[in-house]
Design an enzyme around this catalytic site. Structure first.
Site, PDB file in Angstrom:
ATOM      1  N   SER A 163      -5.964   7.041  -2.721  1.00  0.00           N
ATOM      2  CA  SER A 163      -4.969   6.423  -3.598  1.00  0.00           C
ATOM      3  C   SER A 163      -5.630   5.256  -4.326  1.00  0.00           C
ATOM      4  O   SER A 163      -6.722   4.811  -3.956  1.00  0.00           O
ATOM      5  CB  SER A 163      -3.801   5.918  -2.749  1.00  0.00           C
ATOM      6  N   TYR A 172       0.497   1.888   4.177  1.00  0.00           N
ATOM      7  CA  TYR A 172      -0.027   2.910   3.265  1.00  0.00           C
ATOM      8  C   TYR A 172      -1.368   2.461   2.692  1.00  0.00           C
ATOM      9  O   TYR A 172      -2.333   3.230   2.641  1.00  0.00           O
ATOM     10  CB  TYR A 172       0.985   3.142   2.143  1.00  0.00           C
TER      11      TYR A 172
END
Length: 253
Positions: free
Chosen positions: A144, A157
């Site tokens: 990400s 995350y």
């Protein structure tokens, strides 16, 4: 010879019944790969598989929870028994949890870490055990923008995706000598169900478009080309890298 051709190769894509995983799996199938779709909802998984079969692709399903180590091991033992060799693994399964760090419980933290990071280690380990004797294989981990940059309220995350970058390098340090290439893809802000609340928020939508040089959100299918490249013989001397597919966001201040 088309060096991007995946004909004759089998690809396991975790979390592939919808979203980014489905887009990546579809791209691999279009390049010739046989698919093994994965998810925990067997009904949805089979419906997705049938949609792909209707398009002429070769697809099977493997419904198991990537956070359940015993289930992962059992799935690979089943692959062994039925003669399925996983040539390409895409560690895509992931979840998001938005909450300030001071309000975050340890079980919530652990759930995100288990799904987004530990599962990539466990599934990757089981795949590598079979790839090493064959002296070939491709592992693609999905990172990400938060593999590099942090945002408030998504700490677990962010930490997990940062870990994906270093897991990719660690896998490379140990497995590249066995003919396995391990790389990662870092998607930017994509139009997915996971991001629906952000897409529907006018302020956040404007921020993404203003912050991204391409001035738009990404489309899931725009990950397919990078995935095919990393899964193919075109990338046989590429390992330990993370390629950002983000419209240029990570390149600018």
């Amino acid at each position: 010879m088309n060096i991007f051709d995946l004909t004759g190769r089998t690809a396991l894509v975790t979390g592939s019944s919808r979203g980014l995983g489905l887009a990546i799996a579809t791209g691999l199938a279009e390049a010739g790969a046989t698919l093994v779709l994965n998810g925990v909802d067997a009904t949805r998984l089979e419906a997705t598989a049938q949609d792909l079969r209707d398009k002429g692709f070769s697809v099977r399903v493997a419904a198991f929870d990537v956070t359940d180590e015993a289930a992962v091991v059992a799935a690979f033992e089943t692959f062994d028994k039925d003669g399925t060799a996983i040539d390409i693994l895409v560690n895509n399964a992931g979840i998001q949890l938005r909450k300030p760090l001071v309000d975050l419980s340890t079980p919530e933290w652990q759930r995100v870490m288990d799904t987004n990071l530990t599962s990539a280690f466990v599934v990757g380990r089981e795949a590598a055990k079979r790839m090493i004797p064959r002296k070939n294989g491709k592992i693609i981990n999905i990172g990400s923008l938060t593999s590099e940059l942090a945002r408030a309220t998504v700490a677990p995350y962010t930490v997990a995706k940062g870990g994906i970058k270093m897991l990719t390098r660690s896998m490379t340090a140990e497995w590249a000598e066995h003919g396995i290439q391990i790389n990662a893809i870092g998607p930017g802000y994509m139009i997915t169900d996971m991001n629906k609340a952000l897409i529907d928020n006018p302020q956040f939508d404007a921020w993404v478009k203003g912050r991204t040089p391409a001035k738009r959100w990404g489309k899931p299918e725009e990950l397919a080309g990078t995935a095919v490249y990393l899964a193919s013989s075109a990338s046989n001397y590429v390992s330990g890298q993370m390629i950002y597919v983000d419209g240029g966001m990570i390149s600018v201040l």
